[in-house]
Design an enzyme around this catalytic site. Structure first.
Site, PDB file in Angstrom:
ATOM      1  N   GLY A   4       0.818  -1.195   0.000  1.00 25.94           N
ATOM      2  CA  GLY A   4       0.000   0.000   0.000  1.00 25.94           C
ATOM      3  C   GLY A   4       0.857   1.251   0.000  1.00 25.94           C
ATOM      4  O   GLY A   4       2.064   1.207   0.226  1.00 25.94           O
ATOM      5  N   GLY A   5       0.235   2.382  -0.282  1.00 25.78           N
ATOM      6  CA  GLY A   5       0.937   3.654  -0.217  1.00 25.78           C
ATOM      7  C   GLY A   5       1.457   4.131  -1.549  1.00 25.78           C
ATOM      8  O   GLY A   5       1.081   3.628  -2.612  1.00 25.78           O
ATOM      9  N   TYR A  22      11.527   5.998  -0.596  1.00 23.76           N
ATOM     10  CA  TYR A  22      12.965   5.813  -0.855  1.00 23.76           C
ATOM     11  C   TYR A  22      13.537   4.832   0.156  1.00 23.76           C
ATOM     12  O   TYR A  22      13.207   4.875   1.344  1.00 23.76           O
ATOM     13  CB  TYR A  22      13.701   7.146  -0.737  1.00 23.76           C
ATOM     14  N   ILE A  26       5.873   3.825   6.880  1.00 17.98           N
ATOM     15  CA  ILE A  26       5.191   2.538   7.027  1.00 17.98           C
ATOM     16  C   ILE A  26       4.458   2.221   5.729  1.00 17.98           C
ATOM     17  O   ILE A  26       3.781   3.084   5.171  1.00 17.98           O
ATOM     18  CB  ILE A  26       4.186   2.562   8.195  1.00 17.98           C
ATOM     19  N   GLY A  27       4.623   0.999   5.249  1.00 19.19           N
ATOM     20  CA  GLY A  27       3.896   0.542   4.072  1.00 19.19           C
ATOM     21  C   GLY A  27       3.768  -0.967   4.126  1.00 19.19           C
ATOM     22  O   GLY A  27       4.783  -1.666   4.182  1.00 19.19           O
ATOM     23  N   VAL A  40       8.325  -1.356   7.643  1.00 17.88           N
ATOM     24  CA  VAL A  40       8.669  -0.012   8.101  1.00 17.88           C
ATOM     25  C   VAL A  40      10.065   0.374   7.608  1.00 17.88           C
ATOM     26  O   VAL A  40      10.861  -0.487   7.221  1.00 17.88           O
ATOM     27  CB  VAL A  40       8.635   0.077   9.641  1.00 17.88           C
ATOM     28  N   CYS A  92       5.603   9.469  -0.125  1.00 15.53           N
ATOM     29  CA  CYS A  92       4.238   9.127   0.311  1.00 15.53           C
ATOM     30  C   CYS A  92       3.211  10.138  -0.167  1.00 15.53           C
ATOM     31  O   CYS A  92       2.137  10.294   0.442  1.00 15.53           O
ATOM     32  CB  CYS A  92       4.172   8.967   1.831  1.00 15.53           C
TER      33      CYS A  92
END
Length: 220
Positions: free
Chosen positions: A77-78, A82, A155-156, A168, A185
């Site tokens: 997600g997201g 980097y 966080i993704g 993370v 993000c």
């Protein structure tokens, strides 16, 4: 590569040197499948990547400003993120049908909240107060020079048939100019910082020790 004794409920692996992103993605997906099949242990995998831009499922092409580094479709997600030297990336592969500390089974929102709490408690060990912000993914600290805030951790996650993967990213001492190639993000109004930029000259080993200790408080 180091791992704890097999008696630990969650397997911790710390990879030395740089881990290429493509093979890491394949390894994560394969291990998540093994957890679902009952043939693999739950795992937290700590790595450091070469400079890489990764696109989540909501990433906008125009938010890749400068493709100076390799890019990957991450499948999490997201948006754009980097990864690079000086950043500790933690890949979290858990069976979310089970209870993990304070995180109830089959509750993805509680799992993400737990990841945030894990990072908050990790940073607190370095006297860095990071906070959540509604509508902004990640953990944030004040920027006293600008009067705004900067992101110190991202966080993704992805959850496939109730097994989590991805995780993370904690900025210990990355080259912060590398974030300039993307809109991190999807948020352009705020900057990015690190422990070292906050005046905390922690080593990667010290960051790992803090992550391990804070994990037990949240997910143990």
């Amino acid at each position: 590569m180091t791992a704890p004794p097999a008696t630990d409920p969650v397997e911790w692996i710390i990879s030395e040197g740089r881990t290429p992103y493509g093979p890491a993605l394949e390894a994560m997906e394969a291990h998540a499948a093994a957890i679902r099949a009952g043939t693999g242990r739950e795992r937290v995998w700590l790595v450091e990547h070469d400079p890489t831009y990764t696109a989540g499922t909501s990433a906008r092409p125009e938010d890749l400003r400068d493709a100076r580094f390799p890019t990957f479709a991450a499948g999490r997600g997201g948006q754009w993120t980097y990864h690079g030297p000086g950043q500790r990336t933690g890949y979290v592969m858990l069976d979310l049908t089970r209870q993990h500390g304070s995180v109830a089974p089959r509750d993805v929102r509680a799992f993400v909240h737990g990841l945030e709490e894990w990072l908050i408690r990790t940073l607190d060990r370095f006297n860095v107060r990071a906070e959540r912000r509604a509508g902004r993914v990640g953990l944030w600290v004040p920027n006293r020079a600008t009067g705004t805030e900067d992101k110190i951790a991202a966080i993704g996650v992805r959850v496939t048939r109730w097994v989590s993967w991805h995780g993370v990213a904690l900025n210990v001492d990355p080259d912060l100019s590398h974030f300039g190639g993307i809109v991190p993000c999807g948020i352009s109004e705020f900057g990015v910082t690190s422990l070292h930029a906050q005046g905390v000259l922690a080593t990667m080993d010290e960051a790992d020790a803090a992550l391990r200790a804070a994990w037990a408080e949240v997910f143990g």
